[in-house]
Design an enzyme around this catalytic site. Structure first.
Site, mmCIF file in Angstrom:
data_model
loop_
_atom_site.group_PDB
_atom_site.id
_atom_site.type_symbol
_atom_site.label_atom_id
_atom_site.label_comp_id
_atom_site.label_asym_id
_atom_site.label_seq_id
_atom_site.Cartn_x
_atom_site.Cartn_y
_atom_site.Cartn_z
ATOM 1 N N LYS A 9 -2.171 -0.393 35.350
ATOM 2 C CA LYS A 9 -0.964 0.031 36.061
ATOM 3 C C LYS A 9 0.076 -1.081 36.193
ATOM 4 O O LYS A 9 0.831 -1.140 37.160
ATOM 5 C CB LYS A 9 -1.292 0.612 37.448
ATOM 6 C CG LYS A 9 -2.353 1.695 37.444
ATOM 7 C CD LYS A 9 -2.125 2.791 36.413
ATOM 8 C CE LYS A 9 -0.915 3.646 36.689
ATOM 9 N NZ LYS A 9 -0.704 4.667 35.626
ATOM 10 N N SER A 64 0.243 2.755 42.712
ATOM 11 C CA SER A 64 0.172 3.510 41.461
ATOM 12 C C SER A 64 -1.282 3.886 41.137
ATOM 13 O O SER A 64 -1.575 5.007 40.725
ATOM 14 C CB SER A 64 0.778 2.677 40.326
ATOM 15 O OG SER A 64 0.768 3.393 39.115
ATOM 16 N N HIS A 101 -7.348 -4.234 28.719
ATOM 17 C CA HIS A 101 -7.315 -4.618 30.136
ATOM 18 C C HIS A 101 -8.350 -5.706 30.418
ATOM 19 O O HIS A 101 -8.583 -6.038 31.586
ATOM 20 C CB HIS A 101 -7.663 -3.418 31.031
ATOM 21 C CG HIS A 101 -6.587 -2.383 31.164
ATOM 22 N ND1 HIS A 101 -5.250 -2.681 31.268
ATOM 23 C CD2 HIS A 101 -6.670 -1.021 31.244
ATOM 24 C CE1 HIS A 101 -4.558 -1.557 31.398
ATOM 25 N NE2 HIS A 101 -5.393 -0.543 31.386
#
Length: 287
Positions: free
Chosen positions: A44, A129, A99
């Site tokens: 995010k 988020s 990630h």
């Protein structure tokens, strides 16, 4: 929504798209090519925005590729089961996504000439988020409550574990010429200037018209309306579209609409403690 997380070298993963074998392959066996560019983020932080920007740069600003090929096929994830099966179809120069924290990132990168673009974002906005996203995506455990999820986030009890550890790990590379870092907030404030800096870093020269097209076609409005980029084609068993929109707001400072005074003070206290040894001033700290 999902099974319990498992840990790989201290980091939380979901058994749905990850396994020990897949993560071990990403870390130890995946072969980085010298002309690769890796988009690396904590979840995010602007990952898909950067995929869109680099997709447009790769095609000299022509949006037809972005309008015809799904975003996760243009830049697959190196640490997921699905991504590893898709990478073979990516044409060079490859733009790939991850990630992963620095300590388990693919080892072959460190002896290559490949490049990393690392995007950071105000962790308060990431948390908000993520709270909404976790309700939709099957990889996440459904948040019990806003307060409980805030505690989980600050303690690293979420997918990919601690934001603080992620940022501190990757910032060890801040002086490496193969490593470029930028914030979501900088992209919001000056997208054109940011695109020019990214082009310079990856060695891609575009004329003014092409740069203008990159900026226009990577805007939140255009991406939200592009079914190849807005995740509306994701199967319902992965992403429950009935619970929200993947592209929710795309703004800076939404945390101010969500955190109470007490929650904000709690967040600041943890942030200052966790980040006190990192001698870097981030964009959101100056606002």
């Amino acid at each position: 929504m999902t099974a319990e997380y498992f840990t790989y070298k201290g980091v939380n993963f979901s058994p749905i798209s990850y396994s020990e074998e897949v993560l071990n392959f990403a870390e130890n066996e995946f072969q980085v090519l010298d002309d690769d560019v890796y988009i690396v983020t904590y979840p995010k932080s602007g990952t898909n925005w950067m995929i869109e920007i680099l997709s447009l740069i790769k095609k000299q600003g022509d949006p037809s590729w972005c309008n015809s090929v799904i975003i996760w096929l243009r830049s697959p994830w190196i640490e997921t089961k699905e991504g590893q099966s898709q990478i073979k179809d990516v044409l060079r120069p490859r733009v790939l996504t991850s990630h992963l924290p620095c300590h388990i990132f693919t080892k072959s990168f460190f002896s290559s000439k490949a490049k990393i673009i690392y995007i950071m974002r105000n962790p308060k906005d990431i948390f908000v988020s993520l709270f909404y996203f976790a309700k939709m995506l099957c990889l996440y455990k459904d948040p019990e409550s806003f307060q409980k999820y805030l505690e989980d986030f600050l303690e690293g009890n979420v997918l990919y574990s601690s934001w603080f550890d992620h940022v501190k790990g990757w910032m060890q590379l801040k002086d490496d010429s193969r490593f470029f870092f930028i914030t979501y907030e900088e992209l919001q404030q000056d997208l054109r200037g940011s695109v020019l800096r990214i082009c310079k870093f990856i060695g891609k020269e575009l004329n003014d018209a092409a740069i203008d097209s990159v900026v226009e076609n990577s805007s939140f409005k255009v991406m939200k309306e592009n079914k190849m980029s807005n995740y509306s084609l994701t199967p319902l068993e992965y992403l429950d579209h009935r619970k929200g929109s993947f592209m929710r707001k795309g703004i800076v400072g939404d945390w101010k609409n969500h955190l109470t005074v007490a929650q904000n003070e709690y967040f600041d206290k943890v942030y200052q403690e966790k980040m006190k040894d990192l001698n870097i001033k981030f964009f959101w700290e100056e606002v």
